[in-house]
Design a protein around this motif. Structure first.
Motif, mmCIF file in Angstrom:
data_model
loop_
_atom_site.group_PDB
_atom_site.id
_atom_site.type_symbol
_atom_site.label_atom_id
_atom_site.label_comp_id
_atom_site.label_asym_id
_atom_site.label_seq_id
_atom_site.Cartn_x
_atom_site.Cartn_y
_atom_site.Cartn_z
ATOM 1 N N PRO A 14 0.840 -1.216 0.000
ATOM 2 C CA PRO A 14 0.000 0.000 0.000
ATOM 3 C C PRO A 14 0.865 1.252 0.000
ATOM 4 N N GLY A 15 0.449 2.222 -0.816
ATOM 5 C CA GLY A 15 1.220 3.443 -0.966
ATOM 6 C C GLY A 15 2.254 3.389 -2.065
ATOM 7 N N GLY A 16 2.468 2.213 -2.611
ATOM 8 C CA GLY A 16 3.456 2.048 -3.666
ATOM 9 C C GLY A 16 2.940 2.407 -5.043
ATOM 10 N N SER A 17 3.785 2.182 -6.049
ATOM 11 C CA SER A 17 3.463 2.546 -7.426
ATOM 12 C C SER A 17 3.736 1.386 -8.366
ATOM 13 N N LEU A 18 2.971 1.355 -9.439
ATOM 14 C CA LEU A 18 3.196 0.435 -10.547
ATOM 15 C C LEU A 18 2.884 1.169 -11.840
ATOM 16 N N ARG A 19 3.514 0.710 -12.891
ATOM 17 C CA ARG A 19 3.216 1.269 -14.219
ATOM 18 C C ARG A 19 2.837 0.120 -15.139
ATOM 19 N N LEU A 20 1.629 0.168 -15.648
ATOM 20 C CA LEU A 20 1.152 -0.819 -16.600
ATOM 21 C C LEU A 20 1.344 -0.291 -18.014
ATOM 22 N N SER A 21 1.694 -1.184 -18.917
ATOM 23 C CA SER A 21 1.816 -0.814 -20.320
ATOM 24 C C SER A 21 1.015 -1.767 -21.187
ATOM 25 N N CYS A 22 0.494 -1.239 -22.268
ATOM 26 C CA CYS A 22 -0.243 -2.036 -23.240
ATOM 27 C C CYS A 22 0.421 -1.840 -24.586
ATOM 28 N N ALA A 23 0.883 -2.928 -25.163
ATOM 29 C CA ALA A 23 1.545 -2.869 -26.457
ATOM 30 C C ALA A 23 0.632 -3.454 -27.526
ATOM 31 N N ALA A 24 0.431 -2.688 -28.574
ATOM 32 C CA ALA A 24 -0.375 -3.154 -29.698
ATOM 33 C C ALA A 24 0.534 -3.746 -30.762
ATOM 34 N N SER A 25 0.045 -4.789 -31.427
ATOM 35 C CA SER A 25 0.857 -5.448 -32.456
ATOM 36 C C SER A 25 0.869 -4.661 -33.759
ATOM 37 N N GLY A 26 0.040 -3.634 -33.824
ATOM 38 C CA GLY A 26 0.007 -2.782 -34.997
ATOM 39 C C GLY A 26 -0.089 -1.323 -34.593
ATOM 40 N N SER A 27 -0.288 -0.474 -35.553
ATOM 41 C CA SER A 27 -0.365 0.956 -35.285
ATOM 42 C C SER A 27 -1.603 1.310 -34.479
ATOM 43 N N ILE A 28 -1.414 2.229 -33.523
ATOM 44 C CA ILE A 28 -2.540 2.714 -32.725
ATOM 45 C C ILE A 28 -3.071 4.035 -33.270
ATOM 46 N N PHE A 29 -2.543 4.458 -34.398
ATOM 47 C CA PHE A 29 -2.905 5.754 -34.953
ATOM 48 C C PHE A 29 -4.410 5.868 -35.178
ATOM 49 N N SER A 30 -5.038 4.758 -35.568
ATOM 50 C CA SER A 30 -6.463 4.806 -35.886
ATOM 51 C C SER A 30 -7.362 4.575 -34.682
ATOM 52 N N PHE A 31 -6.777 4.273 -33.522
ATOM 53 C CA PHE A 31 -7.596 4.018 -32.336
ATOM 54 C C PHE A 31 -8.206 5.330 -31.856
ATOM 55 N N TYR A 32 -9.534 5.378 -31.750
ATOM 56 C CA TYR A 32 -10.168 6.591 -31.242
ATOM 57 C C TYR A 32 -10.319 6.547 -29.725
ATOM 58 N N LEU A 84 -1.074 3.448 -4.318
ATOM 59 C CA LEU A 84 -1.961 2.305 -4.472
ATOM 60 C C LEU A 84 -2.561 1.866 -3.142
ATOM 61 N N LYS A 85 -3.795 1.406 -3.224
ATOM 62 C CA LYS A 85 -4.544 0.971 -2.051
ATOM 63 C C LYS A 85 -4.932 -0.499 -2.223
ATOM 64 N N GLY A 104 -5.036 -9.295 -19.817
ATOM 65 C CA GLY A 104 -5.139 -8.915 -18.418
ATOM 66 C C GLY A 104 -3.838 -9.125 -17.669
ATOM 67 N N THR A 105 -3.609 -8.295 -16.674
ATOM 68 C CA THR A 105 -2.439 -8.425 -15.804
ATOM 69 C C THR A 105 -2.877 -8.194 -14.368
ATOM 70 N N GLN A 106 -2.395 -9.037 -13.473
ATOM 71 C CA GLN A 106 -2.814 -8.978 -12.076
ATOM 72 C C GLN A 106 -2.061 -7.883 -11.338
ATOM 73 N N VAL A 107 -2.801 -7.081 -10.605
ATOM 74 C CA VAL A 107 -2.226 -6.095 -9.689
ATOM 75 C C VAL A 107 -2.723 -6.436 -8.293
ATOM 76 N N THR A 108 -1.798 -6.666 -7.386
ATOM 77 C CA THR A 108 -2.142 -6.982 -6.008
ATOM 78 C C THR A 108 -1.476 -5.981 -5.089
ATOM 79 N N VAL A 109 -2.286 -5.315 -4.286
ATOM 80 C CA VAL A 109 -1.777 -4.323 -3.333
ATOM 81 C C VAL A 109 -1.990 -4.886 -1.935
ATOM 82 N N SER A 110 -0.893 -5.246 -1.302
ATOM 83 C CA SER A 110 -0.992 -5.901 -0.010
ATOM 84 C C SER A 110 0.308 -5.744 0.750
ATOM 85 N N SER A 111 0.191 -5.673 2.068
ATOM 86 C CA SER A 111 1.382 -5.628 2.906
ATOM 87 C C SER A 111 1.776 -7.027 3.349
#
Length: 111
Positions: A14-32, A84-85, A104-111
């Protein structure tokens, strides 16, 4: 068909940080729309943050703690999660145009 792959989940105190990333296999230019959803056990999947053009939207419970951003050159978008909580614990999914999902990716916030 473009595929999405998340990374960056894990266990954090708790109180910590994470950074999630999503990578597309193609261009995201057309994503609205590009976003992040989460689903905790026994609960419905819910929108956490989204980005449309230059505008962003956040669920009230993450405002001021989470930041969504995109990198067109790398065909990725990310979710920086700070202060994070335990209640942020969930499987996080990236989404494009409301119909394309990552695994999906699991995020667990726990002491």
């Amino acid at each position: 068909q473009v595929q999405l792959v998340e990374s960056g989940g894990g266990l954090v105190q708790p109180g910590g940080s994470l950074r999630l990333s999503c990578a597309a296999s193609g261009s995201i230019f057309s994503f609205y729309f590009m976003g992040w959803y989460r689903q905790a056990p026994g609960k419905q999947r819910e929108l956490v943050a989204g980005i449309t053009g230059g505008s962003t939207t956040y669920a009230d419970y993450v405002k001021g703690r989470f930041t969504i951003s995109r990198d067109n050159a790398k065909n990725t978008w990310s979710l920086q999660m700070n202060s994070l909580k335990p209640e942020d614990t969930a499987v996080y999914y990236c989404n494009a145009n409301f119909g394309l999902w990552g695994q999906g990716t699991q995020v667990t916030v726990s002491s």
